[in-house]
Enzyme design. Structure first.
Site, short mmCIF file in Angstrom:
data_model
loop_
_atom_site.label_atom_id
_atom_site.label_comp_id
_atom_site.label_asym_id
_atom_site.label_seq_id
_atom_site.Cartn_x
_atom_site.Cartn_y
_atom_site.Cartn_z
N ASP A 1 0.78 -1.25 0.00
CA ASP A 1 0.00 0.00 0.00
C ASP A 1 0.81 1.30 0.00
O ASP A 1 0.68 2.11 -0.89
CB ASP A 1 -0.93 0.04 1.21
CG ASP A 1 -1.95 -1.08 1.17
OD1 ASP A 1 -1.87 -1.93 0.29
OD2 ASP A 1 -2.83 -1.10 2.05
N GLU B 1 1.96 -9.75 11.10
CA GLU B 1 1.73 -9.26 9.73
C GLU B 1 3.07 -8.85 9.10
O GLU B 1 3.34 -9.14 7.95
CB GLU B 1 0.77 -8.06 9.80
CG GLU B 1 0.25 -7.57 8.47
CD GLU B 1 -0.69 -6.39 8.63
OE1 GLU B 1 -0.91 -5.92 9.77
OE2 GLU B 1 -1.21 -5.92 7.59
C1 9WN Z 1 -6.16 -2.47 1.98
C2 9WN Z 1 -5.19 -7.63 3.84
C3 9WN Z 1 -4.55 -6.45 3.10
C4 9WN Z 1 -3.39 -6.89 2.21
C5 9WN Z 1 -2.59 -5.71 1.68
C6 9WN Z 1 -2.18 -4.85 2.87
C7 9WN Z 1 -3.41 -4.39 3.64
C8 9WN Z 1 -5.50 -3.12 3.20
C9 9WN Z 1 -5.39 -2.11 4.33
O1 9WN Z 1 -4.13 -5.52 4.10
O2 9WN Z 1 -4.20 -3.59 2.77
O3 9WN Z 1 -6.34 -3.42 0.98
O4 9WN Z 1 -6.39 -1.93 5.03
O5 9WN Z 1 -4.34 -1.49 4.47
O6 9WN Z 1 -1.40 -3.78 2.46
O7 9WN Z 1 -1.47 -6.16 0.96
O8 9WN Z 1 -3.88 -7.63 1.14
O9 9WN Z 1 -4.20 -8.35 4.51
#
Ligand code: 9WN
Length: 439
Positions: A168, A409
């Site tokens: 992100d 994570e």
């Molecule tokens: C937005 C779920 C996701 C991952 C992404 C990570 C994070 C979300 C967030 O979480 O993104 O999609 O709320 O920040 O960056 O890679 O798929 O784990």
């Protein structure tokens, strides 16, 4: 490190995060289903529960749009994540499924790669049904990527949101977002520092310390982009006509090369033929990866689609061409030299941003911490190019870090401390996959 005991724990994490035929990334922080998370989860499950891994893939297809798009999220869980049904309003698009709410953007195309791993893990008897169930949908997904997200027909797919990239707040994206033309309410909000108010309503920073998450300003910019796309009914052609941001992503395009190869392998196993236009596009993508190379700094960068220039903000994405398998052995040599240099090889490699870069922060999400999935990509890429010793070393370091600190994570590259959400599904799943090859 006790790999057997921790593999047992990893399986428990996956079981605990399972919600029937799908698995959430982490119950408190991410209660819904995410596209590339479920792909990683299926890769991990394939080792000990191939039938459940197959169900995980099939459940993703429930969210597919009729134009072939695979949404980055299917809204399935209870509330607890701020961007749900009302935020995305997927019903605005005539292509969105009627029975289920989803987001309106996609994520890196890991689906075919996971589906191939599952195909190979299933018994001979179960394979044909699985392949018949998934192949047409995955072909339609890849065709959507080329039809709707490849406007210049270069073979390189264009992304329109940092969340589509998966990493992100990685520096190239945040740099591009910061310099993008400001629109509507955010222009005023940024001038008046109103993004700080957003912090009061963010659910993620109630679960995880705010210095480990996206800043309020970056979060506001991401939210604004999604709202713009919602108004355009998530129609890629309308979005790309006058884009606010658009990026030829190194991450997604390298994954796409590997995913295309996986798709062709599945098509071969199923004894059918790929569509001719798809084969032509597949070749183009493979050749186009080299256009991300910058000779001056000897590394790969993503490209700003609007300006046509590479965005030279260093990040872990530079190693993804190893995973694509489409670069020359001499380029691989150059990347390995960079990988094992002090910038990318602290106590716990591989940081998502080099540790001597001004953007580096050891705790901040995709701006420094180590992630299991990016280490996994690099390990697979190293193996592919014959760097077995370094691949083995990185596998052991990754497994050791997770054994000592839990299925977090992400992790600090200096101390290995677990950050972000606890009991994160893809860390557990990829631990199982790496542990399997390390035995
Ligand atoms: C937005 C779920 C996701 C991952 C992404 C990570 C994070 C979300 C967030 O979480 O993104 O999609 O709320 O920040 O960056 O890679 O798929 O784990």
């Amino acid at each position: 490190m006790d790999i057997a005991a921790n593999s047992h724990k990893a399986k428990l994490v996956l079981r605990q995060n399972n919600r029937g035929n799908w698995t959430c990334p982490a119950p408190k922080l991410y209660p819904h289903q995410w596209l590339w998370d479920s792909a990683f989860i299926a890769i991990g499950l394939a080792h000990h529960k191939p039938t459940e891994a197959a169900a995980e893939i099939m459940s993703l297809l429930e969210g597919q749009w009729s134009n072939g798009m695979m949404p980055h999220m299917i809204i399935r869980g209870e509330s607890g994540y701020w961007a749900g049904t009302d935020f995305w309003q997927s019903h605005r698009s005539k292509y969105a499924p009627k029975e289920i709410a989803t987001s309106g953007i996609t994520q890196p195309p890991m689906l075919a790669i996971a589906a191939l791993a599952v195909t190979k893990a299933l018994s001979q008897a179960d394979r044909p049904t699985f392949l018949a169930g998934v192949l047409p949908s995955i072909i339609r997904y890849h065709q959507w990527l080329y039809r709707e997200r490849c406007p210049k027909n270069t073979g390189l797919v264009v992304l329109v949101h940092p969340w589509e990239n998966g990493l992100d707040n990685t520096p190239p994206w945040m740099q591009m977002l910061a310099s993008a033309r400001q629109t509507g309410w955010t222009k005023v909000a940024e001038q008046l520092n109103l993004h700080k108010i957003l912090g009061l309503f963010r659910q993620d920073v109630q679960t995880v310390p705010s210095d480990e998450r996206l800043s309020d300003l970056d979060a506001m910019r991401c939210i604004n982009l999604a709202m713009i796309y919602s108004k355009k009914r998530y129609d890629s052609r309308r979005i790309l006509k006058k884009p606010v941001v658009a990026l030829e992503s190194l991450v997604s395009n390298c994954i796409l090369v590997a995913a295309n190869a996986a798709l062709l392998e599945m098509i071969e196993i199923a004894n059918t033929k790929p569509p001719v236009n798809l084969v032509e596009n597949i070749k183009k993508t493979e050749l186009a990866i080299e256009s991300f190379w910058d000779e001056k700094t000897t590394q790969y960068y993503p490209r700003n689609y609007l300006s046509g220039s590479l965005i030279k903000a260093p990040s872990i994405a530079t190693f993804l061409p190893l995973y694509s398998g489409s670069i020359s052995p001499s380029r691989a040599d150059q990347l390995v030299e960079l990988l094992t240099s002090p910038s990318y090889w602290p106590n716990f490699p591989v940081p998502s941003v080099p540790i001597d870069d001004p953007n580096f922060d050891d705790k901040l999400y995709w701006q420094g911490p180590v992630w299991a999935n990016t280490n996994w990509f690099i390990i697979k890429g190293l193996e592919r190019y014959g760097y077995t010793d370094i691949a083995r070393e990185l596998t052991h370091k990754s497994l050791g870090m997770i054994c000592a600190n839990g299925f977090s994570e992400y992790f600090s590259p200096f101390t290995g401390e677990g950050l972000g959400a606890d009991d994160f599904s893809w860390t557990a799943a990829l631990f199982l996959d790496l542990a399997n090859s390390a035995i």
